[in-house]
Design a protein around this motif. Sequence first.
Motif, PDB file in Angstrom:
ATOM      1  N   ILE A 101     -21.659  32.494  19.867  1.00 13.99           N
ATOM      2  CA  ILE A 101     -20.276  32.449  20.353  1.00 13.99           C
ATOM      3  C   ILE A 101     -19.316  32.631  19.186  1.00 13.99           C
ATOM      4  CG2 ILE A 101     -18.500  31.051  21.464  1.00 13.99           C
ATOM      5  CD1 ILE A 101     -20.658  29.622  23.014  1.00 13.99           C
ATOM      6  N   ARG A 102     -18.299  33.435  19.434  1.00 14.27           N
ATOM      7  CA  ARG A 102     -17.198  33.586  18.493  1.00 14.27           C
ATOM      8  C   ARG A 102     -15.912  33.332  19.282  1.00 14.27           C
ATOM      9  NH1 ARG A 102     -16.666  35.983  13.539  1.00 14.27           N
ATOM     10  NH2 ARG A 102     -18.851  36.600  13.686  1.00 14.27           N
ATOM     11  N   ALA A 103     -15.207  32.243  18.951  1.00 16.44           N
ATOM     12  CA  ALA A 103     -13.993  31.864  19.679  1.00 16.44           C
ATOM     13  C   ALA A 103     -12.795  31.860  18.731  1.00 16.44           C
ATOM     14  CB  ALA A 103     -14.159  30.483  20.316  1.00 16.44           C
ATOM     15  N   GLY A 104     -11.657  32.363  19.224  1.00 14.84           N
ATOM     16  CA  GLY A 104     -10.448  32.378  18.408  1.00 14.84           C
ATOM     17  C   GLY A 104      -9.912  30.992  18.145  1.00 14.84           C
ATOM     18  N   THR A 105     -10.114  30.067  19.111  1.00 14.94           N
ATOM     19  CA  THR A 105      -9.629  28.694  18.922  1.00 14.94           C
ATOM     20  C   THR A 105     -10.797  27.716  19.028  1.00 14.94           C
ATOM     21  OG1 THR A 105      -8.999  28.571  21.276  1.00 14.94           O
ATOM     22  CG2 THR A 105      -7.304  29.280  19.712  1.00 14.94           C
ATOM     23  N   ASN A 106     -10.853  26.935  20.109  1.00 14.78           N
ATOM     24  CA  ASN A 106     -11.821  25.841  20.198  1.00 14.78           C
ATOM     25  C   ASN A 106     -13.046  26.192  21.037  1.00 14.78           C
ATOM     26  OD1 ASN A 106      -9.897  24.366  18.781  1.00 14.78           O
ATOM     27  ND2 ASN A 106      -9.020  23.497  20.633  1.00 14.78           N
ATOM     28  N   ILE A 107     -14.112  25.430  20.814  1.00 15.67           N
ATOM     29  CA  ILE A 107     -15.314  25.497  21.652  1.00 15.67           C
ATOM     30  C   ILE A 107     -15.598  24.084  22.145  1.00 15.67           C
ATOM     31  CG2 ILE A 107     -17.780  26.006  21.755  1.00 15.67           C
ATOM     32  CD1 ILE A 107     -17.357  28.065  19.540  1.00 15.67           C
ATOM     33  N   ASN A 108     -15.723  23.907  23.471  1.00 15.14           N
ATOM     34  CA  ASN A 108     -15.960  22.599  24.077  1.00 15.14           C
ATOM     35  C   ASN A 108     -17.223  22.646  24.929  1.00 15.14           C
ATOM     36  OD1 ASN A 108     -13.384  21.547  23.128  1.00 15.14           O
ATOM     37  ND2 ASN A 108     -12.453  22.824  24.705  1.00 15.14           N
ATOM     38  N   ALA A 109     -18.056  21.617  24.817  1.00 16.93           N
ATOM     39  CA  ALA A 109     -19.282  21.548  25.620  1.00 16.93           C
ATOM     40  C   ALA A 109     -19.771  20.101  25.649  1.00 16.93           C
ATOM     41  CB  ALA A 109     -20.360  22.459  25.042  1.00 16.93           C
ATOM     42  N   ALA A 111     -15.891  29.086  15.380  1.00 13.01           N
ATOM     43  CA  ALA A 111     -14.634  28.743  16.047  1.00 13.01           C
ATOM     44  C   ALA A 111     -13.494  28.743  15.037  1.00 13.01           C
ATOM     45  CB  ALA A 111     -14.737  27.372  16.719  1.00 13.01           C
ATOM     46  N   GLY A 112     -12.382  29.401  15.418  1.00 16.28           N
ATOM     47  CA  GLY A 112     -11.206  29.369  14.565  1.00 16.28           C
ATOM     48  C   GLY A 112     -10.507  28.031  14.601  1.00 16.28           C
ATOM     49  N   GLY A 113     -10.828  27.201  15.616  1.00 15.51           N
ATOM     50  CA  GLY A 113     -10.247  25.871  15.738  1.00 15.51           C
ATOM     51  C   GLY A 113     -11.309  24.799  15.553  1.00 15.51           C
ATOM     52  N   ARG A 114     -11.576  24.027  16.630  1.00 15.91           N
ATOM     53  CA  ARG A 114     -12.537  22.920  16.569  1.00 15.91           C
ATOM     54  C   ARG A 114     -13.716  23.169  17.507  1.00 15.91           C
ATOM     55  NH1 ARG A 114      -9.941  18.624  14.172  1.00 15.91           N
ATOM     56  NH2 ARG A 114      -7.663  18.808  14.069  1.00 15.91           N
ATOM     57  N   VAL A 115     -14.825  22.511  17.197  1.00 12.14           N
ATOM     58  CA  VAL A 115     -15.958  22.434  18.120  1.00 12.14           C
ATOM     59  C   VAL A 115     -16.093  20.965  18.516  1.00 12.14           C
ATOM     60  CG1 VAL A 115     -18.448  22.638  18.402  1.00 12.14           C
ATOM     61  CG2 VAL A 115     -17.182  24.431  17.208  1.00 12.14           C
ATOM     62  N   SER A 116     -15.970  20.688  19.821  1.00  8.87           N
ATOM     63  CA  SER A 116     -16.009  19.312  20.314  1.00  8.87           C
ATOM     64  C   SER A 116     -17.102  19.176  21.370  1.00  8.87           C
ATOM     65  CB  SER A 116     -14.659  18.914  20.926  1.00  8.87           C
ATOM     66  OG  SER A 116     -13.613  19.059  19.980  1.00  8.87           O
ATOM     67  N   VAL A 117     -17.992  18.224  21.157  1.00  7.87           N
ATOM     68  CA  VAL A 117     -19.060  17.945  22.118  1.00  7.87           C
ATOM     69  C   VAL A 117     -18.757  16.595  22.755  1.00  7.87           C
ATOM     70  CG1 VAL A 117     -21.534  17.704  22.475  1.00  7.87           C
ATOM     71  CG2 VAL A 117     -20.683  19.241  20.696  1.00  7.87           C
ATOM     72  N   ALA A 118     -18.541  16.601  24.070  1.00 11.54           N
ATOM     73  CA  ALA A 118     -18.144  15.384  24.780  1.00 11.54           C
ATOM     74  C   ALA A 118     -19.367  14.591  25.220  1.00 11.54           C
ATOM     75  CB  ALA A 118     -17.285  15.752  25.990  1.00 11.54           C
ATOM     76  N   GLY A 119     -19.127  13.326  25.557  1.00 12.24           N
ATOM     77  CA  GLY A 119     -20.187  12.485  26.103  1.00 12.24           C
ATOM     78  C   GLY A 119     -20.771  11.521  25.089  1.00 12.24           C
ATOM     79  N   GLN A 120     -21.255  10.403  25.600  1.00 11.48           N
ATOM     80  CA  GLN A 120     -21.855   9.380  24.737  1.00 11.48           C
ATOM     81  C   GLN A 120     -23.123   9.885  24.062  1.00 11.48           C
ATOM     82  OE1 GLN A 120     -22.322   6.254  27.601  1.00 11.48           O
ATOM     83  NE2 GLN A 120     -20.236   5.451  27.306  1.00 11.48           N
ATOM     84  N   ASN A 121     -23.759  10.900  24.654  1.00 12.79           N
ATOM     85  CA  ASN A 121     -24.980  11.464  24.072  1.00 12.79           C
ATOM     86  C   ASN A 121     -24.819  12.941  23.740  1.00 12.79           C
ATOM     87  OD1 ASN A 121     -26.628   9.028  24.399  1.00 12.79           O
ATOM     88  ND2 ASN A 121     -26.444   9.453  26.599  1.00 12.79           N
ATOM     89  N   GLY A 122     -23.574  13.407  23.685  1.00 11.80           N
ATOM     90  CA  GLY A 122     -23.323  14.811  23.409  1.00 11.80           C
ATOM     91  C   GLY A 122     -23.864  15.212  22.045  1.00 11.80           C
ATOM     92  N   SER A 123     -24.727  16.225  22.020  1.00 12.89           N
ATOM     93  CA  SER A 123     -25.440  16.532  20.780  1.00 12.89           C
ATOM     94  C   SER A 123     -25.278  17.978  20.357  1.00 12.89           C
ATOM     95  CB  SER A 123     -26.931  16.220  20.938  1.00 12.89           C
ATOM     96  OG  SER A 123     -27.494  17.038  21.960  1.00 12.89           O
TER      97      SER A 123
END
Length: 840
Positions: free
Chosen positions: A649-657, A667-679
């Motif tokens: 993946i190539r994203a201009g801003t953020n990547i969320n999963a 990612a040109g911005g942030r990579v954020s993985v949600a969840g208590q077990n997000g890995s």
Amino acid sequence: MFLLIYGETVTMAQVAKTIKEIQELFAKAGLDYNTVRAQGFDSYQLAEIQKGLEAGVSVSDYLDPEMPWTEMEEYRLELEQGIDLSEYRKNGFSSDRLAQIREGLAANLDVSVYAKQEYFAEQMKEIREGLEKGLPVMFYKDPAYNYMQMAEIRMGLEQNVDISRYARPEIPYRKMHAVREVLAEGVQLEDETISRYEAGVIRQIGWAKKGKVDIMEYAADGYDADQLHEIRLAMLDHLKEFKKYINRQYRGESLKEIRLGVKEGLDVTRYASVDYSWEQMHEIRLGLEARVPTQYYEKPLYRAQQMREIRKGLEKGLDVSYYTSMVYSSKEMRIRRLAMQKVMDQKSQEKSIDEALRDVGQGINTSTMQQDEKMTEKDKIKTGLPFVNVTSDGLKAELYIPFKVGQEEYTVDRISDFLRKSNIIYGVDYNAIADLVEGKRYNRYVVIAQGKPAKPGPDGKYKYYFDTNVPSQPATMPDLSLLYDDVKFFEMVKVGDKIAEYTDAEFGDPGRTVRGDEIPAVKGREFPILKGQGIMMMEDKKSWCATLSGEIRIKDFVVTVRPLEVLDKATDPKATYKYPGSVLIEGNVTKGVTVKAKGDIVVRGKMDSARLDADGNICVAGGIMGSAERSLIRAGGRVSASSIIKTDIRAGTNINANDIKDSELVAGGRVSVAGQNGSIVGGETQAQLGVSCAVLGDASGRRTIVQVGATGELTAQYQNCMKSLSRITSELGLLKSEKERIAGLPNNAVKVQQQIKVGQALAIKESEENELTMKRLEMEDRMKAVAGAKARVTHIAYAGSIIIIDGIAKQLNSDMTKPSGLLFVNRGGGVSLSQRDEEG
């Protein structure tokens, strides 16, 4: 992971040699690594030596610290490819020319066509590329063409346009470019048009012809390209009213402000005057869009910056009379505006505007006194008599009673009589006066009267006929992961649908000053006029309708309607789904499928080993996965998915999963993985502004790389930019040497032609150098902006994980966990664990 070796940036997967291995590489060739370095080779030269040793060639042919790295590179490539250019070198061909001859020989071309001293390297390159593509280079191999002209003729041949219309040495390359662009669009141009007009005007004429509008009368009258651009756009939008404002005294930027005003239904007569600069026009137009009373600053003597400060004050509902005097600079106006805004934001009457202005050193003397209004405050105190301060808005009066030995006692009646003589007649607080007298509160200011401020009426308001909360937010699950299934991504409208209706603001109740003067009623706040694409204001200037069918969105009073394609699924691996707007795919995207969109792409199902390419955002609600054939995603904006597995993946801003496995993310911005077990497990994750997850790596010790800050890609781009600058500097040096050589030749027609040719080449190269320098500065600004990025792991970071911040790597040799979470930062030139309270 990336590593800088002699100015080259490579990924961790490419790095196979440690410093010790490099030393061994030198030793095998009978060279001592440290001795070579000590001879003064720069990083680019050392890179060429190392590359030569890796290729197994004899680097002794170019082991010279005085030799430019570009020349060393050419020697190395000749040796690697087994091409002998010694005869050409003896004949005085420079290294950049030799490179073109070598590439031609490597491609089995007849290099005798261009291996001549009369050509510069860039000209050789254009002829070589033409030969490689089987083009008839005879049309542009004349040395009288500079390389940019050659390029335009070559590209014209590739596009199958009639190059005879512009293939003449006397036609500048910019004009060639414009003619070629127009011809490539299938638009024909008259010979007179090509010979008479400059490039920009030709381009506007061509685009006008394509749009079936006629701007020739204005071109003939001498309007420039910028002016013609605005005239053409007005014609395409059928803005008949615009025609009466067409005037050669208006610059293109001024015509743009008038055109936009006419298009938006504004009263452009308020600013369509040669007395205003385009910047002033812009400020008045923005004020009209915001529905503020622009008459406060419709004065040509105001600078545009002053107009801007008044406009911003009006938009916030401030009493701009505090700073509309032309004696105030725009900076002083700004200080006063911000002070007034501060009072309004505090929503408190405890501090008047005058006091706020005094706080920032910009106060004005607003005191009034029965005895002598021209006296200073010190003079008033010396008189031993009471005096009154009234704020400039007339809403507060303060009484000051100086203490004087032997003076007659003050009474409520005396004070009341003094106030009446001072014309303080409204809102007088007699309890405050009694308290002042009884408490003998002398030598201080006491508020003894409060006026009644005007009450603003109801604000203007929009009624929208579509859901403005799109896209909606994903639901948060009990484990803090995000659910995209029920997200509403698009709101649809049909052509002709009413999308919005406006109700004007109304006047409220008048106020009264402490002197009894009426304060006019205040109108509520008006909101800006809607603008955007795919909408039109109706004749009532209060309602808007959609001019096309598609998805609709609004942000900051800008509405956009774009085509939306809705598919049940995308399963044909032989097809490339390509759309001018956004795409909603209700089902799955299966193996081998490619979907491209100028807008957003939303997949409600899953994606498996496919490719998505969007200028906007991409969301795959069901998750993304790849197999032996990885999924590929490029987005100009953000990428969101429930899970990401074996995907690049190539994203201009953020990547969320919620989960990322074995993927390569940039990612040109942030990579954020949600969840208590997000890995994040396996692969390489690059994010310039930071990464956050609950779990990094896994118990098996699988290598998992996370890069933040100045990532490998960003650093590689910067290094490539620097290398290109270095190459151009070298080429400029060769051109300047050529210029000096020609200057020493006998004066004749040939010399003049050569001087012109070298001068053109120098100008083009200097332009390229300036562009690259600007790019370098932009990249340096970006690298500064991403400095301080952090990697956050809220639960556990497993051994085997590698964290890289600003190019500095830290490999975890053991599992790490902490109740408050782990925050990795770049500190003191190394990656370390920050205290929780230091995360900023």
